[in-house]
Design a protein around this motif. Structure first.
Motif, PDB file in Angstrom:
ATOM      1  N   ALA A 183       0.836  -1.207   0.000  1.00  0.00           N
ATOM      2  CA  ALA A 183       0.000   0.000   0.000  1.00  0.00           C
ATOM      3  C   ALA A 183       0.872   1.259   0.000  1.00  0.00           C
ATOM      4  N   PHE A 184       1.944   1.235   0.778  1.00  0.00           N
ATOM      5  CA  PHE A 184       2.857   2.385   0.792  1.00  0.00           C
ATOM      6  C   PHE A 184       3.531   2.552  -0.559  1.00  0.00           C
ATOM      7  N   ASP A 185       3.985   1.467  -1.119  1.00  0.00           N
ATOM      8  CA  ASP A 185       4.632   1.491  -2.438  1.00  0.00           C
ATOM      9  C   ASP A 185       3.695   2.111  -3.472  1.00  0.00           C
ATOM     10  N   ALA A 186       2.434   1.714  -3.463  1.00  0.00           N
ATOM     11  CA  ALA A 186       1.472   2.235  -4.432  1.00  0.00           C
ATOM     12  C   ALA A 186       1.265   3.737  -4.248  1.00  0.00           C
ATOM     13  N   GLN A 187       1.161   4.183  -3.006  1.00  0.00           N
ATOM     14  CA  GLN A 187       0.925   5.605  -2.754  1.00  0.00           C
ATOM     15  C   GLN A 187       2.169   6.429  -3.107  1.00  0.00           C
ATOM     16  N   ALA A 188       3.347   5.922  -2.767  1.00  0.00           N
ATOM     17  CA  ALA A 188       4.585   6.643  -3.098  1.00  0.00           C
ATOM     18  C   ALA A 188       4.808   6.679  -4.608  1.00  0.00           C
ATOM     19  N   ASP A 193       4.760   9.577  -9.779  1.00  0.00           N
ATOM     20  CA  ASP A 193       4.220   9.762 -11.135  1.00  0.00           C
ATOM     21  C   ASP A 193       3.626  11.162 -11.298  1.00  0.00           C
ATOM     22  N   ALA A 194       2.914  11.626 -10.281  1.00  0.00           N
ATOM     23  CA  ALA A 194       2.333  12.975 -10.345  1.00  0.00           C
ATOM     24  C   ALA A 194       3.428  14.035 -10.385  1.00  0.00           C
ATOM     25  N   LEU A 195       4.481  13.814  -9.624  1.00  0.00           N
ATOM     26  CA  LEU A 195       5.614  14.738  -9.637  1.00  0.00           C
ATOM     27  C   LEU A 195       6.238  14.814 -11.030  1.00  0.00           C
ATOM     28  N   ARG A 196       6.497  13.671 -11.640  1.00  0.00           N
ATOM     29  CA  ARG A 196       7.122  13.659 -12.969  1.00  0.00           C
ATOM     30  C   ARG A 196       6.230  14.366 -13.989  1.00  0.00           C
ATOM     31  N   ALA A 197       4.929  14.177 -13.865  1.00  0.00           N
ATOM     32  CA  ALA A 197       4.022  14.829 -14.812  1.00  0.00           C
ATOM     33  C   ALA A 197       3.958  16.338 -14.568  1.00  0.00           C
ATOM     34  N   SER A 300       1.810  13.230   7.245  1.00  0.00           N
ATOM     35  CA  SER A 300       2.340  11.948   6.791  1.00  0.00           C
ATOM     36  C   SER A 300       3.532  12.220   5.899  1.00  0.00           C
ATOM     37  N   TRP A 301       4.320  11.186   5.640  1.00  0.00           N
ATOM     38  CA  TRP A 301       5.427  11.341   4.698  1.00  0.00           C
ATOM     39  C   TRP A 301       4.897  11.806   3.353  1.00  0.00           C
ATOM     40  N   THR A 302       3.791  11.210   2.877  1.00  0.00           N
ATOM     41  CA  THR A 302       3.228  11.599   1.583  1.00  0.00           C
ATOM     42  C   THR A 302       2.789  13.052   1.602  1.00  0.00           C
ATOM     43  N   GLY A 303       2.145  13.471   2.693  1.00  0.00           N
ATOM     44  CA  GLY A 303       1.716  14.857   2.802  1.00  0.00           C
ATOM     45  C   GLY A 303       2.889  15.821   2.812  1.00  0.00           C
ATOM     46  N   LEU A 304       3.952  15.436   3.500  1.00  0.00           N
ATOM     47  CA  LEU A 304       5.156  16.269   3.537  1.00  0.00           C
ATOM     48  C   LEU A 304       5.741  16.470   2.149  1.00  0.00           C
ATOM     49  N   MET A 305       5.923  15.386   1.429  1.00  0.00           N
ATOM     50  CA  MET A 305       6.584  15.497   0.130  1.00  0.00           C
ATOM     51  C   MET A 305       5.666  16.139  -0.901  1.00  0.00           C
ATOM     52  N   ARG A 306       4.372  15.846  -0.845  1.00  0.00           N
ATOM     53  CA  ARG A 306       3.439  16.514  -1.750  1.00  0.00           C
ATOM     54  C   ARG A 306       3.515  18.023  -1.540  1.00  0.00           C
ATOM     55  N   TYR A 307       3.515  18.450  -0.271  1.00  0.00           N
ATOM     56  CA  TYR A 307       3.590  19.881   0.043  1.00  0.00           C
ATOM     57  C   TYR A 307       4.850  20.510  -0.558  1.00  0.00           C
ATOM     58  N   ASN A 308       5.994  19.856  -0.377  1.00  0.00           N
ATOM     59  CA  ASN A 308       7.245  20.426  -0.876  1.00  0.00           C
ATOM     60  C   ASN A 308       7.290  20.487  -2.396  1.00  0.00           C
ATOM     61  N   TYR A 309       6.827  19.442  -3.057  1.00  0.00           N
ATOM     62  CA  TYR A 309       6.867  19.441  -4.520  1.00  0.00           C
ATOM     63  C   TYR A 309       5.929  20.509  -5.093  1.00  0.00           C
ATOM     64  N   VAL A 310       4.751  20.649  -4.504  1.00  0.00           N
ATOM     65  CA  VAL A 310       3.824  21.692  -4.956  1.00  0.00           C
ATOM     66  C   VAL A 310       4.453  23.066  -4.758  1.00  0.00           C
ATOM     67  N   THR A 311       5.080  23.268  -3.606  1.00  0.00           N
ATOM     68  CA  THR A 311       5.723  24.551  -3.314  1.00  0.00           C
ATOM     69  C   THR A 311       6.819  24.857  -4.329  1.00  0.00           C
ATOM     70  N   MET A 312       7.627  23.873  -4.664  1.00  0.00           N
ATOM     71  CA  MET A 312       8.730  24.094  -5.599  1.00  0.00           C
ATOM     72  C   MET A 312       8.222  24.348  -7.012  1.00  0.00           C
ATOM     73  N   GLY A 318       5.360  26.837 -12.433  1.00  0.00           N
ATOM     74  CA  GLY A 318       4.654  25.697 -13.006  1.00  0.00           C
ATOM     75  C   GLY A 318       3.284  25.517 -12.393  1.00  0.00           C
ATOM     76  N   GLU A 319       2.670  24.400 -12.727  1.00  0.00           N
ATOM     77  CA  GLU A 319       1.340  24.072 -12.217  1.00  0.00           C
ATOM     78  C   GLU A 319       1.363  22.646 -11.687  1.00  0.00           C
ATOM     79  N   ALA A 320       1.090  22.494 -10.389  1.00  0.00           N
ATOM     80  CA  ALA A 320       1.170  21.185  -9.737  1.00  0.00           C
ATOM     81  C   ALA A 320      -0.216  20.626  -9.473  1.00  0.00           C
ATOM     82  N   SER A 321      -1.030  20.565 -10.513  1.00  0.00           N
ATOM     83  CA  SER A 321      -2.432  20.186 -10.328  1.00  0.00           C
ATOM     84  C   SER A 321      -2.600  18.718  -9.943  1.00  0.00           C
ATOM     85  N   LEU A 322      -1.804  17.826 -10.533  1.00  0.00           N
ATOM     86  CA  LEU A 322      -1.929  16.405 -10.201  1.00  0.00           C
ATOM     87  C   LEU A 322      -1.476  16.148  -8.770  1.00  0.00           C
TER      88      LEU A 322
END
Length: 340
Positions: A183-188, A193-197, A300-312, A318-322
């Protein structure tokens, strides 16, 4: 904004939790001790992202206590003597390793019970040939950049090490740990994938990071970004005036549009560089301080990294819609103790 706390500091609330849980025999909410022989593994972790990853794999088969308060400089954190009691009760202690938490490692090795296991997750997954030495972590100091968890591909490898260590300690839970790992692997992977897009909305030659704390070296290597500098030197003090002048020249030469600071490391130096160069100062990146409060979906770890990638990505135009649309709620309920 969080306040940086120096070596040896442990917030009073954290000291109260440690004392209450492990000395006075009560829980954080005033109930009975969590160390009550209920059969669950007793697990101790260090920084919040690792605590989150461990909680995601362990689920309800472990009692998990983090040692490093969120918003604290993990590089200079020195656990108080009372942490020895926590460590002495642990079946497993997970640290990042790569020389990030040496005082905690020393305290653990001096106090862990026979049969307990210390797991240096980052040290296990990263071959020495792939160590990165850079701005805040020069080779001559002998400490590689330890921030693997800001890269989802490495975080998945962290989760695999956690799964295996938990399974070795608790063979009856092996199937649970494997399911939770999947489950963690799938979420990460979805995050990756969203980051790359989304990063495609930023021109490749603009995916440059000038940061205060040098936490994105492995991320940059994997996802094709360039870390052009980090303000904080290896001493973890502010840079000298000469270093500041050189950074101003570099920002101008590189035509840097945004300087990314850290909410854990407030920096007048970055503000000064921003004023001198007209680069915008974005001071809210989070290296290991999870968003929200314990129990919140984004904590969560996912929330932390999502926040940072959106911020960057947003900061660079850019646009971090995904990424913004991702659900960061942990796939497995997280009841770990996160010192605040």
């Amino acid at each position: 904004m969080s306040t940086v706390r120096g070596p040896g500091f442990l917030a009073p609330t954290v000291m109260a939790v440690v004392s209450c849980l492990l000395v006075a025999g009560c829980s954080a909410d005033g109930g009975t001790s969590s160390f009550d022989g209920d059969g669950r593994l007793q697990v101790v972790t260090t920084v919040a992202p690792i605590t989150s990853i461990v909680a995601g794999i362990a689920g309800d088969r472990a009692e998990i206590i983090g040692l490093v308060p969120e918003g604290t400089n993990s590089h200079t954190f020195d656990p108080p003597p009372s942490a020895a009691v926590v460590l002495s009760e642990a079946d497993l202690v997970f640290i990042n390793g790569l020389k990030l938490e040496e005082p905690t490692k020393d305290l653990a090795e001096a106090n862990m019970a026979d049969g307990a296991t210390l797991v240096e997750v980052g040290t296990q997954v990263l071959p020495e040939s792939e160590y990165i030495y850079d701005f805040s972590f020069p080779r001559e100091e002998g400490k590689p950049n330890p921030h693997l968890w800001t890269d989802p591909t490495w975080a998945i490898r962290y989760a695999a090490v956690v799964r295996d260590a938990l399974s070795d300690a608790d063979p009856d839970g092996e199937d649970v740990y494997q399911r939770n790992y999947e489950a963690f692997d799938a979420q990460a992977t979805e995050l990756s994938d969203a980051l790359r897009a989304d990063q495609e909305s930023v021109p490749a030659d603009s995916r440059e990071l000038l940061t205060y704390h040098d936490a994105y070296a492995y991320f940059a290597e994997t996802y094709g970004w360039e870390v052009i500098g980090a303000i904080q030197p290896e001493s973890f003090e502010d840079p000298t005036p000469r270093e500041v002048a050189a950074l101003i020249d570099q920002v101008r030469a590189e035509d840097v549009s945004v300087i990314f600071g850290s909410e854990v490391f407030p920096s007048a130096v970055l503000e000064e560089i921003g004023r001198a160069t007209s680069a915008r100062y974005e001071d809210t990146l989070r290296d290991d301080d999870l968003p929200g409060e314990p129990g919140d979906p984004e904590h969560s770890w996912t929330g932390l990294m999502r926040y940072n990638y959106v911020t960057m990505i947003n900061g660079l135009g850019g646009e971090a819609s995904l990424l913004a649309a991702l659900d960061t709620t942990p796939a497995v309920r997280d009841d770990a103790t996160y010192p605040q």
